[in-house]
Design an enzyme around this catalytic site. Structure first.
Site, short mmCIF file in Angstrom:
data_model
loop_
_atom_site.label_atom_id
_atom_site.label_comp_id
_atom_site.label_asym_id
_atom_site.label_seq_id
_atom_site.Cartn_x
_atom_site.Cartn_y
_atom_site.Cartn_z
N GLY A 43 45.00 36.92 31.18
CA GLY A 43 43.87 36.75 32.00
C GLY A 43 43.65 37.56 33.19
N ASP A 44 42.48 37.29 34.06
CA ASP A 44 42.10 37.78 35.22
C ASP A 44 41.86 39.20 35.13
OD1 ASP A 44 42.60 35.35 36.43
OD2 ASP A 44 44.50 35.57 36.68
N GLY B 217 39.29 40.94 34.73
CA GLY B 217 37.88 41.56 35.36
C GLY B 217 36.87 41.31 34.28
N LYS B 218 37.26 40.39 33.32
CA LYS B 218 36.12 40.12 32.30
C LYS B 218 34.74 39.80 32.83
CE LYS B 218 38.58 36.97 30.40
NZ LYS B 218 39.86 36.92 31.20
N GLY B 219 34.91 38.95 34.17
CA GLY B 219 33.69 38.36 34.75
C GLY B 219 32.52 39.86 35.04
N ALA C 182 39.49 28.86 34.16
CA ALA C 182 38.97 30.13 34.33
C ALA C 182 38.38 30.44 35.38
CB ALA C 182 37.93 30.68 32.95
N GLY C 183 38.36 31.67 35.94
CA GLY C 183 37.55 32.03 37.09
C GLY C 183 36.78 33.27 37.03
N HIS C 184 35.58 33.33 36.96
CA HIS C 184 34.94 34.63 36.85
C HIS C 184 34.12 35.11 38.09
CE1 HIS C 184 34.96 34.52 32.25
NE2 HIS C 184 35.95 34.81 32.81
N THR C 185 34.62 36.24 38.70
CA THR C 185 33.96 36.62 39.95
C THR C 185 32.87 37.43 39.73
OG1 THR C 185 36.15 36.25 41.01
CG2 THR C 185 34.57 37.63 42.48
N THR D 269 47.08 25.31 35.99
CA THR D 269 45.78 25.47 36.93
C THR D 269 45.81 23.98 37.59
OG1 THR D 269 44.03 25.23 35.43
CG2 THR D 269 44.68 27.63 36.21
N ARG E 145 42.57 12.94 18.38
CA ARG E 145 41.60 12.33 18.09
C ARG E 145 41.40 11.13 18.98
NH1 ARG E 145 43.81 12.76 12.44
NH2 ARG E 145 45.63 12.93 13.84
N GLN F 235 40.41 33.51 30.02
CA GLN F 235 42.13 33.69 29.94
C GLN F 235 42.18 35.08 29.16
OE1 GLN F 235 40.98 30.52 28.57
NE2 GLN F 235 40.66 29.92 30.84
P1 IMP Z 1 46.37 25.97 32.05
O1 IMP Z 1 45.20 26.69 31.24
O2 IMP Z 1 45.67 25.30 33.22
O3 IMP Z 1 46.77 24.74 31.24
O4 IMP Z 1 47.46 26.83 32.69
C1 IMP Z 1 48.41 27.42 31.74
C2 IMP Z 1 48.73 28.72 32.00
O5 IMP Z 1 47.62 29.56 31.99
C3 IMP Z 1 49.18 29.13 33.47
O6 IMP Z 1 50.08 29.84 33.40
C4 IMP Z 1 47.75 29.51 34.08
O7 IMP Z 1 47.96 30.07 35.34
C5 IMP Z 1 47.13 30.30 33.06
N1 IMP Z 1 45.74 30.64 33.03
C6 IMP Z 1 44.92 29.63 32.74
N2 IMP Z 1 43.69 29.98 32.78
C7 IMP Z 1 43.79 31.29 33.29
C8 IMP Z 1 42.57 32.33 33.84
O8 IMP Z 1 41.52 32.04 33.48
N3 IMP Z 1 43.40 33.36 34.24
C9 IMP Z 1 44.66 33.58 34.28
N4 IMP Z 1 45.46 32.75 33.98
C10 IMP Z 1 45.08 31.51 33.61
#
Ligand code: IMP
Length: 436
Positions: A21-22, A24-26, A48-51, A137, A151, A231
Site C-alpha cells: 500500500g501507499d 502513490g496510487k492516488g 485507505a488514504g489517497h493524496t 488502522t 452474515r 492498499q
Molecule cells: P486494516 O486494513 O486497518 O485492518 O489494517 C491491516 C494492515 O493493513 C495494517 O498493517 C495497516 O497498516 C495496513 N493497511 C491498511 N490499509 C492500508 C493502506 O491503504 N495503505 C497502507 N497500509 C494499509
C-alpha cells in the site's frame, strides 16, 4: 470468418498496488481519471488514504473515488467496499469546504456498512493480541468484513429500510454486546445506533443504487473505466503476508467480484510501485533498513501514513514481491513512483531474490515464519546526483537513473509505462498512452 482486425480495447484499467500500500496510487489514479468516464473503488474502506494534488491544493481521500474532481466523471463505490457513513459525511464536508459541489457519485446497495462497534472490536482485538497485534488502522475494517462473512453485516441498502435495519442491527448486537460485556466495554445501544444510521440512509439515498448494473452499462457502451486500487498486493487477505494483512483482497483478481462484472472485462492492469519500498503497521519486510539513508528517504518522500500519520518503514526495492504481484494481478505495465526521492544517493540497491535457510529462492514463501527469515540478496547500482523533478521524458533522465529503470524491467519482467518524478500531475513521464 473475419481475420481483418482484432480490436484491442483499452477501455478498462485496474490500478493496483504491488507492495504494502501507499505506493502513490492516488496520483496515478487521478492522472488516469482525467480521461476516464467512470472511476470505481472496489474494496476496502477508509483504511485507505489517497493524496491528490492539483492547482496548488492538496486533497486526502479515504473513501470517495479519485474521479470526484471531474464533474463529468461517474464515481462508483462498489459492493466490495466497507463504508463508514460517518467518515463519508466528513469527506463530503471536506469536498464542500474546498468548493467541490458538483460531482457524480454512486454507492452500491450491496456494500457493507462499518458500524461504531466495528471500530471498538478492531481496537479490542488488537489490544488482546498484544505483541502479536497487526497494527491495523483501527477503522473497523476487519470486524466489518468478518460480520459480512458471518452474515450479520449491515448493507448500505439496509439503511433505506427501517424494519430491516432494526432486525439486522439486533442480530449483530446479539453477538457483539456479550463480547463487549465480557471485556468490560460499554454495551452498544441499539436504538441510539439505529437513529443515527437511519439518518445516514436518508442523506445517502440519492447516491445508492445497483452499481453492478451501472458499471455493466458503461462497459456495454465501451466507456473508459478506471478501477482504482486501495492498499497493495502484499496486504491481500489471500496472497499477502498473512496474518499481517488487511481483511479484503486489493488485487486485480478481486475487482470483478467486488464490482459485479465479468473477469473478461479487465483490459489493462497498471501495477504501481515506489522506486523503493515502504510499509506501515507490523509484519515482515525483508528489505527494510534503518540508517541515515532511510531517514533521508522518509523525510524527502514524506513517508508518513495518510490515514494514521505513522512514520512508514523504509526498504530497498524488492523485485521478488513485484514478481509476486505481477503473477497474482497479471500486471501489464509498471508505474514507478517517487523516483525523484532517490536522487542524490551514492548507491541504490535492488533485491533480486532471498536467501532462506541457506537456499536461494525467487518467490514469496507461503508461510509467514519463512518470510520473516528471508534475507534479501541485492544488486547495487550507482546513484545519480541530478534533480529529476522537472524531467518530462525518459531521455532527459540521467544515465544511472535510466539504468536503474532498465534493471527494474529486467528483474520484474514488466514494462515500465509511467514514471513519477514529483507529486504534481505534470511531474509524470508516460511511456505508454492509456485510454487513447
Ligand atoms: P486494516 O486494513 O486497518 O485492518 O489494517 C491491516 C494492515 O493493513 C495494517 O498493517 C495497516 O497498516 C495496513 N493497511 C491498511 N490499509 C492500508 C493502506 O491503504 N495503505 C497502507 N497500509 C494499509
Amino acid at each position: 470468418m473475419c481475420l481483418k482486425g482484432v480490436e484491442i480495447l483499452d477501455h478498462t484499467i485496474v490500478v493496483v498496488g504491488t507492495q504494502w500500500g501507499d505506493e502513490g496510487k492516488g496520483k496515478i489514479t487521478d492522472y488516469l481519471a482525467l480521461k476516464a468516464d467512470m472511476v470505481v473503488r472496489s474494496q476496502g474502506g477508509n483504511n485507505a488514504g489517497h493524496t491528490i494534488r492539483f492547482n496548488q491544493q492538496k486533497f486526502a481521500l479515504h473513501l470517495i473515488p479519485s474521479g470526484i474532481f471531474n464533474s463529468g466523471t461517474k464515481n462508483v463505490m462498489a459492493n466490495g467496499m466497507v463504508i463508514n457513513p460517518r467518515a463519508l459525511m466528513e469527506e463530503f464536508e471536506m469536498l464542500r469546504s474546498k468548493g467541490i459541489t458538483s460531482f457524480q457519485l454512486y454507492i452500491s446497495d450491496r456494500a457493507q456498512v462499518i458500524m461504531p462497534y466495528h471500530l471498538e472490536m478492531d481496537e479490542l482485538l488488537e489490544s488482546l493480541k498484544g505483541e502479536e497485534s497487526i497494527g491495523t488502522t483501527k477503522k473497523g475494517i476487519g470486524p466489518a468484513y468478518s460480520d459480512k462473512t458471518n452474515r450479520i453485516g449491515i448493507r448500505i441498502g439496509d439503511l433505506l429500510k427501517p424494519d430491516r435495519l432494526k432486525i439486522a442491527l439486533d442480530n449483530a448486537l446479539a453477538f457483539v454486546n456479550p463480547v463487549m460485556k465480557t471485556f468490560g466495554r460499554t454495551e452498544i445501544d441499539s436504538t441510539e445506533v439505529f437513529n443515527e444510521y437511519i439518518e445516514y440512509g436518508k442523506k445517502l439515498k440519492p447516491y445508492i443504487t445497483d452499481t453492478s448494473l451501472l458499471i455493466q452499462d458503461a462497459l456495454d457502451y465501451h466507456q473508459k473505466i478506471l478501477f482504482e486500487g486501495a492498499q497493495g498486493t502484499m496486504l491481500c487477505i489471500e496472497h499477502g503476508t498473512y496474518p499481517y494483512v488487511t481483511s479484503s483482497s486489493p488485487t486485480a483478481a478481486s475487482v470483478p467480484l467486488s464490482c459485479g462484472i465479468s473477469p473478461q472485462s479487465i483490459n489493462e492492469v497498471v501495477g504501481v510501485t515506489k522506486a523503493y519500498t515502504t510499509r506501515v503497521g507490523e509484519g515482515a519486510f525483508p528489505t527494510e533498513f534503518e540508517n541515515e539513508i532511510s531517514k533521508k528517504i522518509r523525510e524527502v518522500g514524506h513517508e508518513y501514513g495518510t490515514t494514521t500519520q505513522r512514520p512508514r518503514r523504509i526498504g530497498w526495492l524488492d523485485t521478488v514481491i513485484l514478481r509476486h504481484a505481477r503473477r497474482i494481478n497479471g500486471v501489464t505495465g509498471l508505474s514507478i513512483m517517487l523516483l525523484d526521492v532517490l536522487s542524490g544517493l551514492e548507491e541504490i540497491k535492488i533485491c533480486t531474490s532471498y536467501e532462506l535457510e541457506g537456499k536461494i529462492i525467487h518467490h514469496v514463501p507461503g508461510h509467514y515464519e519463512d518470510f520473516l527469515k528471508c534475507k534479501p540478496i541485492y544488486i547495487t547500482y550507482p546513484g545519480w546526483k541530478e534533480d529529476i523533478s522537472n524531467v518530462h521524458s525518459f531521455d532527459e533522465l540521467p544515465k544511472n537513473c535510466q539504468n536503474y529503470l532498465y534493471a527494474i524491467e529486467e528483474f520484474t519482467g514488466i514494462k515500465v509505462t509511467i514514471i513519477s518524478v514529483g507529486p504534481d500531475r505534470d511531474q509524470t513521464v508516460t511511456l505508454k498512452k492509456y485510454f487513447e
